[in-house]
Write an enzyme that holds these catalytic residues in place. Structure first.
Site, PDB file in Angstrom:
ATOM      1  N   ARG A 287      11.607  -2.261  10.064  1.00  0.00           N
ATOM      2  CA  ARG A 287      10.653  -1.541  10.895  1.00  0.00           C
ATOM      3  C   ARG A 287      10.500  -2.304  12.192  1.00  0.00           C
ATOM      4  NH1 ARG A 287       5.171   0.359   7.917  1.00  0.00           N
ATOM      5  NH2 ARG A 287       4.233  -0.549   9.782  1.00  0.00           N
TER       6      ARG A 287
ATOM      7  N   ARG B  18      -0.370  -7.980  13.703  1.00  0.00           N
ATOM      8  CA  ARG B  18      -0.914  -6.987  12.765  1.00  0.00           C
ATOM      9  C   ARG B  18      -1.870  -7.650  11.773  1.00  0.00           C
ATOM     10  NH1 ARG B  18       4.286  -4.787  10.470  1.00  0.00           N
ATOM     11  NH2 ARG B  18       2.988  -3.497   9.128  1.00  0.00           N
TER      12      ARG B  18
ATOM     13  N   LYS C 247       0.812  -1.222   0.000  1.00  0.00           N
ATOM     14  CA  LYS C 247       0.000   0.000   0.000  1.00  0.00           C
ATOM     15  C   LYS C 247       0.842   1.267   0.000  1.00  0.00           C
ATOM     16  CE  LYS C 247      -2.343  -0.277   3.780  1.00  0.00           C
ATOM     17  NZ  LYS C 247      -1.823  -1.345   4.491  1.00  0.00           N
TER      18      LYS C 247
ATOM     19  N   ARG D  17      -9.236   2.246   9.125  1.00  0.00           N
ATOM     20  CA  ARG D  17      -8.818   0.893   9.470  1.00  0.00           C
ATOM     21  C   ARG D  17      -9.826   0.172  10.343  1.00  0.00           C
ATOM     22  NH1 ARG D  17      -2.835   1.517   8.939  1.00  0.00           N
ATOM     23  NH2 ARG D  17      -1.805  -0.409   9.463  1.00  0.00           N
TER      24      ARG D  17
ATOM     25  N   ARG E 214      11.148  -6.933   4.502  1.00  0.00           N
ATOM     26  CA  ARG E 214      11.034  -5.490   4.278  1.00  0.00           C
ATOM     27  C   ARG E 214      12.078  -4.677   5.043  1.00  0.00           C
ATOM     28  NH1 ARG E 214       5.407  -2.321   4.825  1.00  0.00           N
ATOM     29  NH2 ARG E 214       5.449  -2.888   7.029  1.00  0.00           N
TER      30      ARG E 214
HETATM   31  P1  AMP Z   1       1.156   1.348   8.759  1.00  0.00           P
HETATM   32  O1  AMP Z   1       2.407   2.082   8.411  1.00  0.00           O
HETATM   33  O2  AMP Z   1      -0.040   1.819   7.979  1.00  0.00           O
HETATM   34  O3  AMP Z   1       1.335  -0.142   8.726  1.00  0.00           O
HETATM   35  O4  AMP Z   1       0.834   1.727  10.293  1.00  0.00           O
HETATM   36  C1  AMP Z   1       1.724   1.393  11.330  1.00  0.00           C
HETATM   37  C2  AMP Z   1       1.001   1.370  12.655  1.00  0.00           C
HETATM   38  O5  AMP Z   1       0.439   2.662  12.934  1.00  0.00           O
HETATM   39  C3  AMP Z   1      -0.182   0.406  12.738  1.00  0.00           C
HETATM   40  O6  AMP Z   1       0.214  -0.921  13.029  1.00  0.00           O
HETATM   41  C4  AMP Z   1      -0.985   1.039  13.859  1.00  0.00           C
HETATM   42  O7  AMP Z   1      -0.419   0.774  15.127  1.00  0.00           O
HETATM   43  C5  AMP Z   1      -0.820   2.535  13.584  1.00  0.00           C
HETATM   44  N1  AMP Z   1      -1.869   3.062  12.677  1.00  0.00           N
HETATM   45  C6  AMP Z   1      -1.691   3.552  11.410  1.00  0.00           C
HETATM   46  N2  AMP Z   1      -2.854   3.941  10.880  1.00  0.00           N
HETATM   47  C7  AMP Z   1      -3.814   3.675  11.812  1.00  0.00           C
HETATM   48  C8  AMP Z   1      -5.217   3.816  11.858  1.00  0.00           C
HETATM   49  N3  AMP Z   1      -5.911   4.325  10.821  1.00  0.00           N
HETATM   50  N4  AMP Z   1      -5.859   3.443  12.992  1.00  0.00           N
HETATM   51  C9  AMP Z   1      -5.194   2.939  14.041  1.00  0.00           C
HETATM   52  N5  AMP Z   1      -3.864   2.756  14.071  1.00  0.00           N
HETATM   53  C10 AMP Z   1      -3.167   3.123  12.971  1.00  0.00           C
END
Ligand code: AMP
Length: 208
Positions: free
Chosen positions: A148, A159, A9, A84, A121
């Site tokens: 990460r 996740r 994404k 989300r 990654r």
């Molecule tokens: P991502 O980079 O999109 O995988 O986001 C990394 C982490 O940020 C996720 O595992 C969540 O802990 C938090 N996070 C990102 N976007 C959201 C969201 N819309 N709602 C809740 N937590 C979020």
């Protein structure tokens, strides 16, 4: 743009945003920046993110509302990582201007491929860029590539579990909407990008 962790994404949202000349808004990046800057938001979000869980809906809705009001977002945006949860989607729905078409792109990748991808990654410590496999240094800024913190096996599993429980139900909510499109994310990045561009153009037009 919707999809499980590891679906590509972030990379695809960035490519699409560049192609359309609009900002990519990544809630994960906003949170990671807050963590690095040690703001109150960052301090509150750090442990939740490290555990692979979700930050609270009210906080996330507030962040996105504020971001969408910034001047660079008036002509459109690519949202990556939001909504989300069903509660976020409902709040987001109320935020949207009904006169604008919205493309909802679901990037689909089988689970075994996700686990493989997340295990491999790396991201740039400075700019957050995620290179294709085999690259050892950031091609954008020369920064160091690191894992990460939430890409360890246990956190990845959490996740994915959280995704299936909290985010997957959004697909049921969205798939009836006229702007909903699915894209096969298990192809080369260029092929995925082309499919996404075509899917978006079929909803919002080629140049709007
Ligand atoms: P991502 O980079 O999109 O995988 O986001 C990394 C982490 O940020 C996720 O595992 C969540 O802990 C938090 N996070 C990102 N976007 C959201 C969201 N819309 N709602 C809740 N937590 C979020």
């Amino acid at each position: 743009m919707l999809g499980p962790p590891g679906a590509g994404k972030g990379t695809q949202a960035e490519r699409l945003a560049r192609r359309r000349g609009v900002p990519r808004i990544s809630t994960g990046d906003i949170l990671r920046e807050a963590v690095q800057a040690e703001t109150p938001l960052g301090r509150a979000a750090r442990a939740i993110m490290d555990a692979g869980r979700l930050v609270g809906d009210d906080v996330m809705v507030g962040i996105v509302r504020e971001r969408l009001e910034r001047p660079d977002a008036t002509a459109g945006w690519v949202l990556d990582g939001f909504p989300r949860t069903v509660a976020q989607a409902q709040a987001f729905d109320r935020m949207l201007d009904r006169t604008w078409p919205v493309a909802i792109i679901s990037v689909e990748v089988p689970e075994h491929a996700l686990i493989e991808r997340l295990g491999a990654r790396r991201i740039c410590v400075k700019c957050g860029w995620s290179p294709p496999p085999g690259v050892t240094e950031c091609e954008r800024c020369g920064g160091q590539l690191v894992r990460r913190k939430d890409d360890t096996v246990d956190v990845v599993k959490e996740r994915l579990r959280v995704y299936l429980r909290d985010t997957q139900p959004l697909l049921d909510l969205y798939h009836e909407q006229p702007g909903f499109r699915t894209v096969d994310g298990d192809q080369t990045p260029d092929a995925v990008a082309a499919d996404i561009a075509a899917a978006v153009a079929s909803v919002v037009g080629a140049n709007s």
